[in-house]
Every structure is written in structure tokens, then in C-alpha cells.
Design an enzyme around this catalytic site. Structure first.
Site, PDB file in Angstrom:
ATOM      1  N   TYR A 221       0.530  -1.134  -0.023  1.00  0.00           N
ATOM      2  CA  TYR A 221      -0.276  -0.064  -0.255  1.00  0.00           C
ATOM      3  C   TYR A 221       0.847   1.360  -0.088  1.00  0.00           C
ATOM      4  CZ  TYR A 221      -4.341   2.576   1.262  1.00  0.00           C
ATOM      5  OH  TYR A 221      -5.419   3.459   1.167  1.00  0.00           O
TER       6      TYR A 221
ATOM      7  N   TYR B 259      -1.619   5.263 -10.267  1.00  0.00           N
ATOM      8  CA  TYR B 259      -2.807   4.375 -10.693  1.00  0.00           C
ATOM      9  C   TYR B 259      -3.963   5.022 -10.177  1.00  0.00           C
ATOM     10  CZ  TYR B 259      -5.798  -0.217 -10.373  1.00  0.00           C
ATOM     11  OH  TYR B 259      -6.709  -0.997 -10.164  1.00  0.00           O
TER      12      TYR B 259
END
Ligand code: ZN
Lengths: 380, 138
Positions: free
Chosen positions: A279, A327
């Protein structure tokens, strides 16, 4: 404790139809599109689902919208790590016989929601943090990063953060769904404006609209489905604080517990991992997490990451989707780590596809470095 | 003071005393009489050993800077106009770590050093609320 390694598999993953800046959708529509798409990917139907997992909203609010009436429900809500932890819980529930097909959904309009998200003003953060402008992830994570710089050296830390930002963008350039696909140089990184020092803009994740869903079922049932099962080989979860001043060590995340535990359950080591998905709410989240996971020792991350090892062509591929940095990142991004890992392990990622990866480590982080879930995924 | 736009604490029963003392320009902490731990933030039961036998102690107000950020973009609208400000974590001499703002210092890396000695100061932001903040030790 029974070892549930390889007793269940991920059989469906998907994003919502569109991700990025999508003002024409609500968060619940993002859940719904992703659920439909992930079930189609699994070659299962809505009526096969008997276990339902989500975070952020209450489970019945989401399930009703989706037309799902589960007999097993899990609302574990620990920020962006929730969905990784849902996989851990799903394999336990499947093995216990509480459900057979688990659907995990996420949807968030980080960019375009018509009303703000908020925290309960009765919580301690509203007394001790908010009055000081210690609000939201950038300020909190920036303070943690300042401590790392103090302990391990400012220049080498800065270089590590830059390596992460630049390599992640290179991956995003090969992902048609990524929001930020323009090239990023090291100068671009260093020259981007300050948000909360020591974070530049390009240390921080995007804020987007997106949904995603994951379908988990038993290994037995997975073998009857058309796509190759992506087995859950290891899984672990932990949280040790909520607020940043309660974090035991600002340079060590709960991944120090969940990384080794998930690897041990899977019976593999760091060297066996072909793809690492961490993450990346901030560049610093990756730096602290990879050390906590045990890929290298405390303070060794800058050496570990040197010379674009984590970029396309490097020997330690990281966040091949382009991550939360380039992204998508709607708010609780963790589920998208799973989507990419599964696609890579299946060989479905086109231009950015790794050569025959067998094992992926996925680490979700939630809150203010508060919670982590680590899963090890593998294919035969 | 009526035009103070930044968030104010929603005081809770277990912390009313903390905020009352802040209004009197004093910093008080909870301390456990069973295990000896002083802790922040206030709770009526010790989070370390679950003893109910906990006292209030007045902190010296002295500590060191543990971590900080010079915030250049406010996280929510009222703070957009308050930048730059310094978000900071202080290690109090009594042991606990607490969040605050560092004030009374130039906002740059020359003047703000992790490990520097700091001391409490009190900012009367409204008639009802005084926020403990920290400045370089005199
Ligand atoms: Zn105690």
C-alpha cells in the site's frame, strides 16, 4: 491453530467499469459494478454469494444496494487494509463452513462525492489532533517520515522516497487504467510543491473515484471454475494504534507482525516472492513497510531500493499497477493491491506482465499506519 | 475570538478535567497508581494494566520534539488559510507523547530540530477553550 494455507483461492477480481475521475457515479454504484465484474471474472453469479465483506459503509447498506442477502457477514473496517484482512477472514469462514463464496467489495468517491466523509467528533482525534490541524493522512504520515529521516539520514531517505515515486510511475505508464501516465523524472519529484514537509506532492497518493471487488471460494470449488485459482497461502492481520501519537515507533508499522506471520503460514521466505504489492498511500508508507515486512533491516530500505530496483526490469518488482501514487487511490485502496497481484499471477497484465510470477506478497495498510493485513498469494 | 474558525475539541467526560486545567494554563496527565504509568490521552482506567486506581498529575510542561511537519497545504478548508503551521509530537518528560503545534519559532529546518527541548505554552483560542502548544525551551 490449524494452518489454512491453500485451502481457499481468489477466483474473481475486478475494478468498477471506470476509475479515476467519475463524477457520474455514486460510491455504491462503484461497489455494484465491481461486484458484477468480479463475479463475471470468476464465472459465478450473484446468487452463488453467501458471504459478504465490505468496509466503510455498513454491510447491509451495501448488500441491499447490490441485491445480496448473505448468511455470513463481516464488516471489519480498519481503513485501507480492511479488504486484505477480509481475505484472511474469508478463508477462515470458508473453512469453518460459514460460507462458500465470499464477495468482498469496495467503492469510494474520493474525488467526486457529493457530500463529505467525516469522522465521529466524539472520538479522541477530535479533541487532541484536529484542533492542531493534525488531520488526514498527509500531515500524520509526514510526521512519521520526519522521524525516519532523523534516525536514518535525511538525504538517503529522500533518495529512497524519490526511487519509489519514480519507479511506481514507470509501472503506471504501462497500465491503461492508471490516472497518471506522464513520465516522471527525479527532478520532477524533487521540484514538486510541498504538501506537508517532508512530503512533496509526488510523495502523496492520488485522490480518485473507484471501486473494486474480490471473490474468494474454497480450493475445491475454485478448481471447478475456468480460471486458474490464485491460492491464499498465508494471511495475517494486526493493528496497534489509531492515532499517530499512540504509534509505538513511527518507523515500524504493524507489518512487522503480519509480514513474518503470513510468510510463515505460507512456508515461504522473502526471497521466494516474485511480486510485492505494498500500500503506497505515501512513498514513506512503502519505505517503512518494506522494512517492517522484513525485506531488509531497519534503516536499510534506502540501500535496498537504490537504483530503481523496484521499476520495470528491476529485480524487485513493486506495485506493478502504478499503485496509489499513480494508478488510483479512492481512499481505502487496499483491495486494488489484490486485484493487481491476482492478475499478475494469472498472466493478465499485458505490457507490464512479469515473467511467470508464482508468488506475491500483498500488504495493505490502514489509518495512520495503524493496521496492516498481509496475504501471500500463489499459483501452481 | 468569536471569529475563531479552526476545529475545537469535543470534550468528553473523561477529559473535562484536562481541558479545565488547560484553561488555567496547566497541563495535567493521568497516572496509574498500580503500574506507575503516566499516559496521554486521559482515560479513567489505565490502558496498560486496567487499574481503576488512577490519579491526575500536573506535568512539568517540559519535553522534547519527537517528530514534526511544516504543513504547507491545510488538510481541510479552515486550515488552508492557517498555513504554514507546525504539526508536532512531543515526548513529555513524564513519558507520554502528545500531539500539538510548535509555535514561537521560525518555520524552517534550521530552527526546528528533532530532539530539541520544548516547553508548554497556552493559546486561549476562545473563551471556553485553551489549547496547550509548545515552544522552544527558554
Ligand atoms: Zn496501570
Amino acid at each position: 491453530m490449524a494452518n489454512l494455507s491453500k485451502t481457499a483461492a481468489i477466483v474473481g477480481v475486478a475494478e468498477s467499469d471506470e476509475i479515476g475521475i467519475v463524477p457520474g457515479k455514486s460510491a455504491l454504484m462503484m461497489h455494484m459494478e465491481a461486484a458484477r465484474n468480479a463475479l463475471a471474472d470468476a464465472a459465478l453469479t450473484k446468487d452463488d454469494v453467501d458471504g459478504f465483506f465490505t468496509a466503510g459503509y455498513w454491510n447491509y447498506d451495501v448488500a441491499e444496494f447490490l441485491g445480496i442477502k448473505p448468511t455470513y457477514t463481516d464488516s471489519t473496517s480498519v481503513g485501507g487494509s480492511s479488504f486484505v484482512i477480509h481475505v484472511a477472514h474469508a478463508i477462515a469462514a470458508i473453512n469453518a463452513g460459514y460460507c462458500e463464496v465470499a464477495l468482498i467489495t469496495h467503492g469510494q468517491m474520493g474525488r467526486s462525492a457529493r457530500a463529505p466523509y467525516g469522522r465521529d467528533p466524539n472520538l479522541p482525534s477530535a479533541q487532541y489532533d484536529s484542533p492542531y490541524g493534525i488531520i488526514g493522512p498527509p500531515v500524520n504520515y509526514a510526521m512519521a517520515a520526519s522521524r525516519y529521516m532523523h534516525q536514518y539520514g535525511e538525504e538517503r531517505t529522500r533518495q529512497a522516497l524519490a526511487e519509489i515515486a519514480v519507479s511506481t510511475r514507470k509501472w503506471a505508464q504501462m497500465n491503461p487504467k492508471a490516472m497518471m501516465r506522464d513520465p516522471m523524472t527525479f527532478d520532477d519529484y524533487h521540484n514538486s510543491r510541498w504538501i506537508a514537509r517532508p512530503f512533496h506532492l509526488l510523495d502523496c497518493c492520488l485522490v480518485t473515484d473507484a471501486g473494486a471487488a474480490v471473490v474468494v471460494t474454497s480450493a475445491e470449488r475454485a478448481k471447478t471454475l475456468p480460471k486458474a485459482p490464485v491460492y491464499v497461502l498465508g494471511a495475517a492481520e494486526h493493528h496497534d494504534h489509531s492515532l499517530i501519537h499512540q504509534m509505538p515507533d513511527l518507523t515500524v508499522t504493524p507489518a512487522a507482525i503480519t509480514g513474518p506471520a503470513a510468510l510463515a503460514m505460507a512456508g515461504v521466505t522473502h526471497k521466494d516472492i516474485d511480486l510485492t504489492m505494498i500500500y503506497d498511500s505515501f512513498t514513506y508508507t512503502v519505505l517503512a513497510t518494506l522494512e517492517s515486512l522484513g525485506f531488509c533491516g531497519p534503516g536499510e530500505g534506502p540501500d535496498f531500493l537504490a537504483n530503481q530496483r523496484s521499476a520495470p526490469g528491476g529485480d524487485w518488482p513493486l506495485n506493478t499497477s502504478g499503485g496509489g501514487l499513480s494508478y488510483t487511490h479512492p481512499g481505502m485502496y487496499g483491495i486494488f493491491l489484490i486485484v493487481e497481484a491476482v492478475r499478475q499471477l494469472r498472466g493478465e497484465t499485458g505490457e507490464r506482465q512479469l515473467k511467470d510470477p508464482k508468488l506475491s506478497l500483498v500488504n495493505g495498510t490502514g489509518g495512520l499506519l495503524s493496521s496492516t493485513g498481509t496475504i501471500i498469494l500463489g499459483v501452481d | 475570538m468569536a471569529d475563531y474558525k479552526l476545529p475545537l475539541p469535543t470534550k468528553q467526560p473523561e477529559s473535562d478535567f484536562y481541558w479545565e486545567k488547560a484553561q488555567a494554563h496547566e497541563l495535567w496527565l493521568r497516572k496509574c497508581n498500580t503500574c506507575g504509568d503516566a499516559y496521554f490521552y486521559p482515560r479513567d482506567i489505565c490502558p496498560k494494566c486496567y487499574s481503576n486506581d488512577v490519579s491526575w498529575i500536573q506535568a512539568s510542561g517540559k519535553g522534547t520534539l519527537h517528530a514534526y511537519s511544516i504543513v504547507e497545504r491545510g488538510p481541510i478548508p479552515p486550515f488552508r488559510d492557517a498555513v504554514p503551521y507546525v504539526a508536532a509530537l512531543i515526548d513529555l518528560d513524564e513519558g507520554p507523547r502528545m500531539p500539538t503545534n510548535l509555535v514561537g519559532v521560525e518555520f524552517d529546518d534550521e530552527h526546528i530540530k528533532i530532539g530539541m527541548a520544548v516547553e508548554v505554552t497556552f493559546d486561549e483560542v476562545t473563551d471556553e477553550v485553551t489549547l496547550p502548544k509548545f515552544k522552544p525551551a527558554s
